[in-house]
Scaffold this motif. Structure first.
Motif, PDB file in Angstrom:
ATOM      1  N   VAL A 138      37.071  56.529 -42.559  1.00 23.31           N
ATOM      2  CA  VAL A 138      37.340  56.224 -41.152  1.00 23.31           C
ATOM      3  C   VAL A 138      38.652  55.465 -41.038  1.00 23.31           C
ATOM      4  O   VAL A 138      38.843  54.436 -41.689  1.00 23.31           O
ATOM      5  N   ASP A 139      39.548  55.975 -40.214  1.00 19.67           N
ATOM      6  CA  ASP A 139      40.810  55.313 -39.910  1.00 19.67           C
ATOM      7  C   ASP A 139      40.637  54.625 -38.565  1.00 19.67           C
ATOM      8  O   ASP A 139      40.442  55.283 -37.544  1.00 19.67           O
ATOM      9  N   LEU A 140      40.651  53.297 -38.560  1.00 10.46           N
ATOM     10  CA  LEU A 140      40.394  52.508 -37.358  1.00 10.46           C
ATOM     11  C   LEU A 140      41.664  52.294 -36.549  1.00 10.46           C
ATOM     12  O   LEU A 140      42.736  52.088 -37.106  1.00 10.46           O
ATOM     13  N   SER A 141      41.512  52.335 -35.248  1.00  4.24           N
ATOM     14  CA  SER A 141      42.590  51.951 -34.342  1.00  4.24           C
ATOM     15  C   SER A 141      41.942  51.367 -33.094  1.00  4.24           C
ATOM     16  O   SER A 141      40.725  51.239 -33.031  1.00  4.24           O
ATOM     17  N   LYS A 142      42.724  51.027 -32.097  1.00  8.15           N
ATOM     18  CA  LYS A 142      42.154  50.397 -30.909  1.00  8.15           C
ATOM     19  C   LYS A 142      41.407  51.377 -30.020  1.00  8.15           C
ATOM     20  O   LYS A 142      40.389  51.035 -29.437  1.00  8.15           O
ATOM     21  N   ASN A 143      41.893  52.609 -29.892  1.00  7.72           N
ATOM     22  CA  ASN A 143      41.324  53.543 -28.924  1.00  7.72           C
ATOM     23  C   ASN A 143      40.728  54.811 -29.517  1.00  7.72           C
ATOM     24  O   ASN A 143      39.841  55.403 -28.921  1.00  7.72           O
ATOM     25  N   VAL A 144      41.235  55.261 -30.643  1.00  3.92           N
ATOM     26  CA  VAL A 144      40.786  56.512 -31.252  1.00  3.92           C
ATOM     27  C   VAL A 144      40.547  56.291 -32.736  1.00  3.92           C
ATOM     28  O   VAL A 144      41.367  55.682 -33.417  1.00  3.92           O
ATOM     29  N   PHE A 145      39.407  56.790 -33.231  1.00  2.00           N
ATOM     30  CA  PHE A 145      39.087  56.699 -34.656  1.00  2.00           C
ATOM     31  C   PHE A 145      39.152  58.095 -35.272  1.00  2.00           C
ATOM     32  O   PHE A 145      38.576  59.033 -34.734  1.00  2.00           O
ATOM     33  N   HIS A 146      39.840  58.217 -36.391  1.00  2.00           N
ATOM     34  CA  HIS A 146      39.912  59.480 -37.115  1.00  2.00           C
ATOM     35  C   HIS A 146      38.931  59.408 -38.285  1.00  2.00           C
ATOM     36  O   HIS A 146      38.894  58.420 -39.009  1.00  2.00           O
ATOM     37  N   VAL A 147      38.162  60.485 -38.462  1.00  2.00           N
ATOM     38  CA  VAL A 147      37.154  60.541 -39.520  1.00  2.00           C
ATOM     39  C   VAL A 147      37.402  61.788 -40.359  1.00  2.00           C
ATOM     40  O   VAL A 147      37.594  62.883 -39.821  1.00  2.00           O
ATOM     41  N   ALA A 148      37.392  61.608 -41.678  1.00  2.00           N
ATOM     42  CA  ALA A 148      37.465  62.743 -42.602  1.00  2.00           C
ATOM     43  C   ALA A 148      36.169  62.766 -43.395  1.00  2.00           C
ATOM     44  O   ALA A 148      35.761  61.744 -43.957  1.00  2.00           O
ATOM     45  N   GLY A 149      35.501  63.908 -43.416  1.00  2.00           N
ATOM     46  CA  GLY A 149      34.285  64.077 -44.201  1.00  2.00           C
ATOM     47  C   GLY A 149      34.598  64.837 -45.475  1.00  2.00           C
ATOM     48  O   GLY A 149      35.282  65.865 -45.439  1.00  2.00           O
ATOM     49  N   LEU A 150      34.125  64.333 -46.614  1.00  2.00           N
ATOM     50  CA  LEU A 150      34.356  64.964 -47.912  1.00  2.00           C
ATOM     51  C   LEU A 150      33.039  65.390 -48.518  1.00  2.00           C
ATOM     52  O   LEU A 150      32.026  64.703 -48.364  1.00  2.00           O
ATOM     53  N   ASP A 151      33.050  66.527 -49.233  1.00  2.00           N
ATOM     54  CA  ASP A 151      31.850  66.928 -49.956  1.00  2.00           C
ATOM     55  C   ASP A 151      31.780  66.185 -51.284  1.00  2.00           C
ATOM     56  O   ASP A 151      32.640  65.364 -51.591  1.00  2.00           O
TER      57      ASP A 151
END
Length: 67
Positions: free
Chosen positions: A13-26
């Motif tokens: 999870v890449d945290l920011s103030k308004n939008v969070f980006h999530v990368a899922g890995l197997d």
């Protein structure tokens, strides 16, 4: 149903103030999903997602979010 669609072994999870980006890995480390959420939607996503390891980025912004 969403838990099966968005299941991964590890989430980053890449945290920011308004939008969070999530990368899922197997389990082999290959990216299986890239997603973008608003803070309230992120909580709903993880409530429905399968069990996994979750790693979050730490930076000065994460201290702001913790407050």
């Amino acid at each position: 149903m969403l838990a099966k669609i968005y299941s991964a072994a590890v989430y980053g999870v890449d945290l920011s103030k308004n939008v969070f980006h999530v990368a899922g890995l197997d389990s082999a480390g290959a990216v299986v999903r890239r997603l973008k959420f608003r803070p309230n939607a992120l909580l709903i996503f993880f409530e429905r997602a399968g069990r996994a390891v979750v790693g979050m980025e730490t930076c000065p912004g994460s201290q702001w979010l913790a407050r």
